[in-house]
Design a protein around this motif. Structure first.
Motif, PDB file in Angstrom:
ATOM      1  N   ALA A  92      -8.911  -2.190  -2.183  1.00  0.00           N
ATOM      2  CA  ALA A  92      -8.787  -0.726  -2.194  1.00  0.00           C
ATOM      3  C   ALA A  92     -10.153  -0.064  -2.041  1.00  0.00           C
ATOM      4  O   ALA A  92     -10.319   0.853  -1.243  1.00  0.00           O
ATOM      5  CB  ALA A  92      -8.118  -0.273  -3.490  1.00  0.00           C
ATOM      6  N   SER A 118     -13.794  -0.328   1.333  1.00  0.00           N
ATOM      7  CA  SER A 118     -12.349  -0.427   1.510  1.00  0.00           C
ATOM      8  C   SER A 118     -12.061  -1.146   2.829  1.00  0.00           C
ATOM      9  O   SER A 118     -12.049  -0.530   3.896  1.00  0.00           O
ATOM     10  CB  SER A 118     -11.719   0.969   1.501  1.00  0.00           C
ATOM     11  OG  SER A 118     -10.314   0.855   1.519  1.00  0.00           O
ATOM     12  N   TYR A 134       0.874  -1.177   0.000  1.00  0.00           N
ATOM     13  CA  TYR A 134       0.000   0.000   0.000  1.00  0.00           C
ATOM     14  C   TYR A 134       0.907   1.221   0.000  1.00  0.00           C
ATOM     15  O   TYR A 134       1.719   1.384   0.907  1.00  0.00           O
ATOM     16  CB  TYR A 134      -0.867  -0.090   1.260  1.00  0.00           C
ATOM     17  CG  TYR A 134      -1.308   1.196   1.931  1.00  0.00           C
ATOM     18  CD1 TYR A 134      -1.890   2.240   1.211  1.00  0.00           C
ATOM     19  CD2 TYR A 134      -1.189   1.336   3.316  1.00  0.00           C
ATOM     20  CE1 TYR A 134      -2.315   3.396   1.866  1.00  0.00           C
ATOM     21  CE2 TYR A 134      -1.614   2.475   3.979  1.00  0.00           C
ATOM     22  CZ  TYR A 134      -2.169   3.512   3.243  1.00  0.00           C
ATOM     23  OH  TYR A 134      -2.589   4.642   3.886  1.00  0.00           O
TER      24      TYR A 134
END
Ligand code: DP6
Length: 334
Positions: free
Chosen positions: A156, A163, A19
């Motif tokens: 995502a 999310s 991430y």
């Protein structure tokens, strides 16, 4: 209510697909999905006590009063729980970790996963794991993954609602070991939160994000098939892509030390020679050497003998965030 207490424990995780960068910083909606392994042996414990009539929050870390900026981030997170629970009470929080924080060991992942679970429980709310993951994400993105054990994927999503992380496979699926090679215990100058905000200044970030679905699929498939060569290729490539973005951000973010680079070369060479090991590096100089079960012991011995290596922590896949009956009394500093 006079006071309500809960204690939770959580572990950090190592991202196999990283991430880096948010599409929305306030909501911590990531630019791309990520996959991780939750780490056994490393643990943060957090106790949250809401006290009626108490005005602000207080926080100790390993028995010492927390710096103002840490308390403020924790208070902002507790405000989300208070709002959900319709609670006004201030909280007394204590936290204890058995690993160094701020050195790229994802300490915020363990801390915000444990804080979310303890605060929700102490507030009287009962929330399902997916909701806990969404809530933990608001505190620290990678904490959304530490709610779960084993191998975990954070989708995502496009909004707060979609999310969240969920388990891909339990730890028993594959006995991979993360050898966490500590090269420095110094606090890094630029934390992940500031780093995420710089990602978009690199011209490489758009290409990294565009290719993320392919890397996620490749990683999922390598994990499913327990195919180490395939996993190693995508894990190292993904880590290098993230660091390429960091290096080309403005201002430049360089997390590596000379020892970091030496280890990257050494581990890749060992794999060439047949050892099932690969590297991945988060936002710090320390190196994670991910190993297939049968290679872990040999790799650990080699790593320990290299110059500059302070410590090697051996972490197989571990459990997700969990509630404890009480703050452990033995050797409690807090
Ligand atoms: C490099 O979750 O620590 O470890 O959401 O601002 O707390 P915040 O960032 P954080 O970022 C983790 C970045 C990373 C990669 C990863 O764990 O996926």
């Amino acid at each position: 209510m006079a006071s309500q207490t809960a204690v939770a424990a959580a572990s950090p995780n190592i991202a196999l697909i990283k991430y880096w960068g948010n599409r929305d910083d306030a909501l911590r909606l990531p630019a791309n999905g990520s996959i991780s392994m939750t780490l056994a042996g490393l643990e943060t414990l957090i106790e949250v006590t809401f006290e009626e009539g108490r005005a602000g929050d207080s926080l100790t870390l390993n028995g010492r009063a927390a710096p103002e900026e840490v308390l403020s981030r924790v208070s902002q997170h507790l405000a989300r729980v208070r709002e959900l629970a319709g609670l006004r009470a201030g909280a007394r929080i204590r936290s204890r970790s058995n690993f160094p924080s701020g050195t790229g060991l994802a300490s915020s992942a363990a801390a915000f996963a444990a804080l979310t679970l303890a605060a929700v429980q102490a507030s009287g709310l009962r929330l399902e794991a997916r909701f806990l993951s969404r809530l933990a994400r608001r505190g620290s993105g990678s904490a959304s993954r530490s709610i779960f054990g084993g191998f975990v994927e954070w989708h995502a999503g496009k909004s707060d609602k979609d999310s969240f992380a969920e388990p891909l496979a339990p730890g028993e699926h594959w006995g991979l070991v993360d050898l966490v090679v500590i090269l420095s215990r110094r606090r890094k100058p630029t934390g992940s939160t500031e780093g995420h905000a710089l990602a978009a200044t690199s011209p490489l970030q758009a290409a990294r994000v565009a290719d993320a679905p392919r890397r996620l699929a490749e990683c999922r498939e390598a994990l499913r098939a327990r195919d180490f060569a395939r996993l190693a290729a995508v894990v190292e490539h993904d880590s290098n892509l993230m660091h390429a973005v960091m290096l080309t951000s403005r201002p430049t973010l360089l997390y590596w030390s000379p020892e970091t680079v030496r280890l990257m070369g050494a581990i890749a060479a060992w794999r060439e020679a047949g050892m099932e090991a690969c590297y991945t590096i988060d936002a710090g100089p320390n190196v994670h050497c991910l190993c297939a079960p049968q290679s872990a012991q040999r790799a650990a011995r080699r790593l320990q003998s290299l110059p500059g290596v302070l410590q090697v922590l051996r972490c197989p896949a571990g459990e997700g965030a969990r509630l404890l009956a009480a703050w452990p009394r033995l050797s409690s500093p807090g």
